[in-house]
Design a protein around this motif. Sequence first.
Motif, PDB file in Angstrom:
ATOM      1  N   LYS A 184      39.202  13.624 -36.240  1.00 57.65           N
ATOM      2  CA  LYS A 184      39.289  13.194 -34.838  1.00 57.65           C
ATOM      3  C   LYS A 184      40.668  12.634 -34.516  1.00 57.65           C
ATOM      4  O   LYS A 184      41.230  12.886 -33.444  1.00 57.65           O
ATOM      5  N   VAL A 210      35.301  17.758 -33.938  1.00 57.21           N
ATOM      6  CA  VAL A 210      35.439  16.807 -32.838  1.00 57.21           C
ATOM      7  C   VAL A 210      34.368  15.724 -32.911  1.00 57.21           C
ATOM      8  O   VAL A 210      34.235  14.910 -32.011  1.00 57.21           O
ATOM      9  N   GLY A 211      33.593  15.699 -33.990  1.00 55.50           N
ATOM     10  CA  GLY A 211      32.646  14.615 -34.206  1.00 55.50           C
ATOM     11  C   GLY A 211      31.356  14.751 -33.434  1.00 55.50           C
ATOM     12  O   GLY A 211      30.694  13.755 -33.157  1.00 55.50           O
ATOM     13  N   LEU A 212      30.985  15.970 -33.070  1.00 59.41           N
ATOM     14  CA  LEU A 212      29.716  16.153 -32.365  1.00 59.41           C
ATOM     15  C   LEU A 212      28.644  16.765 -33.263  1.00 59.41           C
ATOM     16  O   LEU A 212      27.505  16.897 -32.865  1.00 59.41           O
ATOM     17  N   MET A 213      29.031  17.175 -34.445  1.00 54.44           N
ATOM     18  CA  MET A 213      28.092  17.841 -35.352  1.00 54.44           C
ATOM     19  C   MET A 213      28.299  17.241 -36.739  1.00 54.44           C
ATOM     20  O   MET A 213      29.393  16.796 -37.060  1.00 54.44           O
ATOM     21  N   ILE A 267      36.624  10.941 -39.232  1.00 54.93           N
ATOM     22  CA  ILE A 267      37.619  10.079 -38.583  1.00 54.93           C
ATOM     23  C   ILE A 267      38.986  10.749 -38.586  1.00 54.93           C
ATOM     24  O   ILE A 267      39.664  10.840 -37.563  1.00 54.93           O
ATOM     25  N   ILE A 304      33.571  23.731 -34.850  1.00 54.47           N
ATOM     26  CA  ILE A 304      34.353  22.926 -33.908  1.00 54.47           C
ATOM     27  C   ILE A 304      33.622  21.625 -33.620  1.00 54.47           C
ATOM     28  O   ILE A 304      34.240  20.564 -33.506  1.00 54.47           O
ATOM     29  N   GLY A 305      32.291  21.698 -33.556  1.00 50.13           N
ATOM     30  CA  GLY A 305      31.503  20.488 -33.335  1.00 50.13           C
ATOM     31  C   GLY A 305      31.782  19.422 -34.383  1.00 50.13           C
ATOM     32  O   GLY A 305      31.914  18.247 -34.072  1.00 50.13           O
TER      33      GLY A 305
END
Lengths: 635, 427
Positions: free
Chosen positions: B289, B383-386, B286, B379-380
Motif C-alpha cells: 500500500k 491495494v489491501g481489499l483482498m 502495508i 490487484i485487490g
Amino acid sequence: MLENRRFVIIGFFALVGLIYLLRLFYLQVLDDSYSIESSSNSIKRVIEIPFRGQIYDRTGKLIVYNTPVYDLLVTPYKAKVDDTLRFCRVLGIERRDFDSLMNAASSYSRVKPSLFLRQLSKEDFAAIQDVMVDYSGFEFAKSSLRTYTAPTLANTLGYVSEITKSQLEKQEEPYYRQSDYIGQSGIEKIYEEELRGKRGTKFVMQNVSGVYKGPWKGGELDTMAVAGENLYSGIDLEVQQYADSLMVNKVGSVVAIEPKTGQIISMVSAPTYDPNLLASRYFSKNFAALIRNPYKPLFNRPVMASYRPGSTFKLIQALIGLEEGVITPSSGFTHANCPVGCHNHPATGTVALGVMHSCNPYFYNVFRRMIYNNNIKNTFKASAAGLDEWHDRISKFGIGQRLGIDLPSEYKGNLPNKKYYDRYYGEYRWKFSNIYSLSIGEGELLITPLKMANVAAIIANKGYFYTPHVIHSIGDKKTVKPEFTVRHETGVSAQYFEPVIEGMIGAVEGGTARRSKVQGINIAGKTGTSQNKRGDDHSIFIAFAPVEDPKIAIAVFVENAGAGGVAAAPIANLIIEKYLTRKITNKALEANMLKADYMSKVILPGQKKPVPPVDTAKKKPAVPVTPVQPSTVAQ
Amino acid sequence: MAENKPITKNVDWIVVLIYLACLMIGWVNIYAAVYNPEVHTSMFDLSNNAGKQLMWIGTAAVLIICILVVDYKFYESFSFIIYAVVIFLLVVVLFAGSNINGSRSWIKFGPISLQPAEFSKLAISLAISKYLSDPAISLTRKFKDYYPILGIIALPAFLILLSNETGSMLVFASFAIVLYREGMPGFIPAIGMTMAALLIITLLFVKWYIAGTIVVIACLVIWLMPVMTRRRGGLWATILVAFIMIGIVFGVDFFMNNVLQKHQRGRIMVLLDPDSDPRGIGWNVIQSKIAIGSGGFIGKGFLQGTQTKFDFVPEQSTDFIFCTVGEEHGFLGSALVVILFVSLIARLVVLAERQRSRFARVYGYCVAGIIFFHFLVNIGMTVGLMPVIGIPLPFFSYGGSSLWSFSILLFIFLKIDAQRPFTLSRG
C-alpha cells in the motif's frame, strides 16, 4: 432470458473495476499519508553489520576477536581535493595510487560512494580524521577486522574474506550482498551462521542531497543488529604455540585430542602462517603469496593430508585379531617363512612384545589368520570374504571414512575392501599374498593424522571415541552440538586393550620410542615409519598419557624425517609433557627438536631431490640448518 | 472454406492489442522491479527476470502461432483428452515435482520449470465447455446435471490441494460466473455473497451485536412484509433465514479458530486490520500500500521507485508487480491497467455472446471469468481489499507457466472466435 444475464455479469465486472479505481484514487491522490515524495524525502536502507563471534581456548583465553577499523569512502562528484600532495601525505599513499583509486571510483559511479581505502586502524583514523574535514566528498564507515591474539592455528580457524561472485549467486537464501564478508575456510566457514550474527536494518529518511532527516516512521520497522555467537574451543593455546614451535622447519601435522570428550587440544599444520596475514588490508597480496608457496601452507594437513600409517596400524591389527579370536594375548610368532623383513629384536612371544618391538612378521601372521579365518576352501574366495570382514572391523575405528570433525574438506582416506582389489586384479583373481602389506600399515592404506590421533584416543578409552571436534560449545547458552556427544563403539572388548597398551608402554620404555621417554609420566606410544615414493620415510608417532588416566591422545606426523622414533616420538612426548605438567625436563631433547630441520629433506612435487626452502609468507623464515642425525639425539 | 481464409482477417484485433499492451507494460515493470541501480543490467540480459520474461514472451508467440494454425475443431474434439493429460501431469508432479517455496508443484524439463496447476484452468474450461455443449444439459432445472461439472472441478482441485498450491485452487471459484450465465439459479451466487459478507462482518464486530442486529432486521421484515407486499406466510421462512444467519456468524468464529491454519487465519485478519501484525503477514500489505500510495497522481517515473528498489515489497516481479506500476506510474498508470483489464474482460464477454455454438460461448465465459478472478484477487490484495493469495496478475507477472497458460487460454478462444462465421449453430 439467460442472454440478459450478460448485463449482470458485465455490470459486476465494471463495478469491481470502478471500486478499484476509487480505491487507487484514494490511496494515491487523496490520502497523502503514504506520499513520502511530498516532503521530498526519500528512504534509505542502512545495513548494520554486527561483530562476528569471538573464539576462546579451553582455559578461557581469547583466540580470535574483532578490531574496529574504518573504511574511507569517496563520492567522486562531491570530492574536492585542492592540494593533492598534502592529501596523499596524510593518507600515506602515492600520487599515482590516488589517481587510480579516484578513477576506479568514478568509473563505478559518480554519485555513489565507493571504497577508497579499506580497513584503516583506529590510530590511522585518529590521525587523519581531523584533516579529512578539509576535503569534501569523503566519509568514513565503521567496519571490523578479525584479529588473532597469537600467530597460530591459521588453518584450523580459517579466514574471512569478501564473498566471491559465485558464492553470491549460489547462496540458498539471499542473505549476503556484494562486498559482505563470509568465513571461507576452517572454523570460520563451518560456524559461519553462528559467528555472523544477525544483520540490523535501519530505514532513514534523506533529503535530495542525502542529508539525514531522521528515522523513517519513527524507526518502527528497524531491526537491531545482533552480534554473532562466541565459540568455545578445546584448544590449549599455550600447548598449541609450543607445538607450533616444535614443528618449525618441518612439514607435517600434530593432532592432540582429549580422549574422554573428543575435544581437540592442539592441531598443527606445518608449515603454517600468521592468520593476521589474511585479516588485513593486504589480503590479496598475502593470499597470493601463500598460494604460490611450494610447501602449501594453506593445505590443512591434519585433516586433508593422508599417509600410510606404517607400524602404528599394527595396534589396530592386534586389537581386532584379539577380538576375532585368531590370537590370544599370549600368541607368539617367529620370523620364519615370512616375506616381510624385520630388524633384530628379542623373541616376540606375546601380543605385548609384538607391539613393543613392532615385529613385522608377527603382524603378517596375525593378518593372515584374520583373512583366512573362514571355512572357504578356495583361497581366492577365502581372501575376498576375509578382507571384507576385516574391512568392517577396521571401519569401526573411523578409518576409510570421514570422522565428521567441524572442519571443512576432511579427507576420508582409503581403506581397501574386496571391491577395491577386484578393480585392479579382477574378481577372485587376488588373494592374501597380494595384499599382505596391509598387515603392517603399508600398501593401499591412506590415513589422515586426525584419524591416527583418534585411534590413540580409542586405545586410551579402551574401545570407544567421541567425534573429534574443535568447538565444544556455542554462544552464551553453551549449546553443544548433539553429534559430538555420541559415543562411538569400536566393538573391541576393553580386556583386549590391556596387552596392546602394555606393548605401547614397552615401546616408549625400551622399544622403538625409548629415546624420547619422559621422566615421571607413563606414556603409551607406538612409532610408525611410513614408506612413500617421494624421498625418505615419514616419521609417525601416536601416543596417549598418562596411562592410568589418559588426558591426552596425540598423533605426530613429520614428513621425510625417517623412522618414527627420530622426529615424531620426541615431538609428541614433549607436547604431552607440556600439556600435563606445563614444563619440560629434557631441555637437550627440546633444543634438538626446536632446531631440527626436516623441511630441507622434503622433495617438492616436480622435483627430483630436496631444495632448500625459500623465504615465503611463513611465520618465520626457514633458516637452512644441517639436519640433525638421529644418533645424536640424546635420550 | 475456412482453411483458405487468412486468420489475420477474422481474429479479434481489439483483444490482441490489449494483450500486447499488457505484455509490454508488464515486461517494462518487471525490469523496473528487479532493477538495481548499483548493478546495472540491461532489459535484455537473460540473467535478470526481465530478460527471462522476454524469452517467455518469445516462446509464447510461438505457442500462439501454433494455436492459430491448428484446426479449431481440434480444441472441442480433444477437450477431454487435454483434461486427462493435465490431470496426469498433476499426479506426476505429486511424486516427481521439485520443491520451490514450499509447494511441490513444479516439473522440470531441463532448464525450464513448469507448473501443471497453471494449466488446470485451461483443462477445466475445455472440459466444462465440452460437457455443456450437449444441448440436453440444463443447469436451470436438472440438479443432477451439476454433478459432472463439480467432478470436473473437484478432481484437479483435490490434486492441487495435495501439492499445497491453495492459491491456484481458489481460481476455480471463477467458474461460478459461467455457470450463472448458463442458467444456474441466481440465488446460489446471492447466498455465496451473503455468506462472504457475513464472514467479514463477523470478523469485524462482536458476534452478539451482529446476532442482535439480525434479530432486529428479522422482526422488521416480519412486521413490514405483510404491510408492504400484502403477502403472508413469510413468517417461518424469515425466522429460519435469521437462525441460519446467526448460525453462520457463530460458525465462522468456530471455523476461524479451529479449522483454518494459522497462516490462513492471519491472511484474513490482516485484510481487515493490517496493523494487527505489521512485521509479519501485515508487512506485504502495508508495504504494498505504501508503494502504491507513494506513487501519487503521476508516479515517480520509470526506474525511480524507492519503495520497490529497496525490496520492501516481497515477490515484486511476480505477485506484487502491480506495486511497481502504482509507485512508478502513479494513479494514471494503475488506472490504465485497471481499465485495460476491464475492457479485455468486457470484450471477451461480448465475443462470447456472439458465438453460435454453446461450446464456444461457455469457453469464452470461462476465459473471461478466470482472467477476471485473477485481476480481482491480485490487484485487490495489493491495494489491501483482498487477502494475500499468491496468484499472478495475468500477462503482467513474471513467470513462464502463468504467461503460457494465459496466452494459450486466450488464443484458443480467439481462434475459435475467428472461425465463427463458418460454424453452424448447434445450441
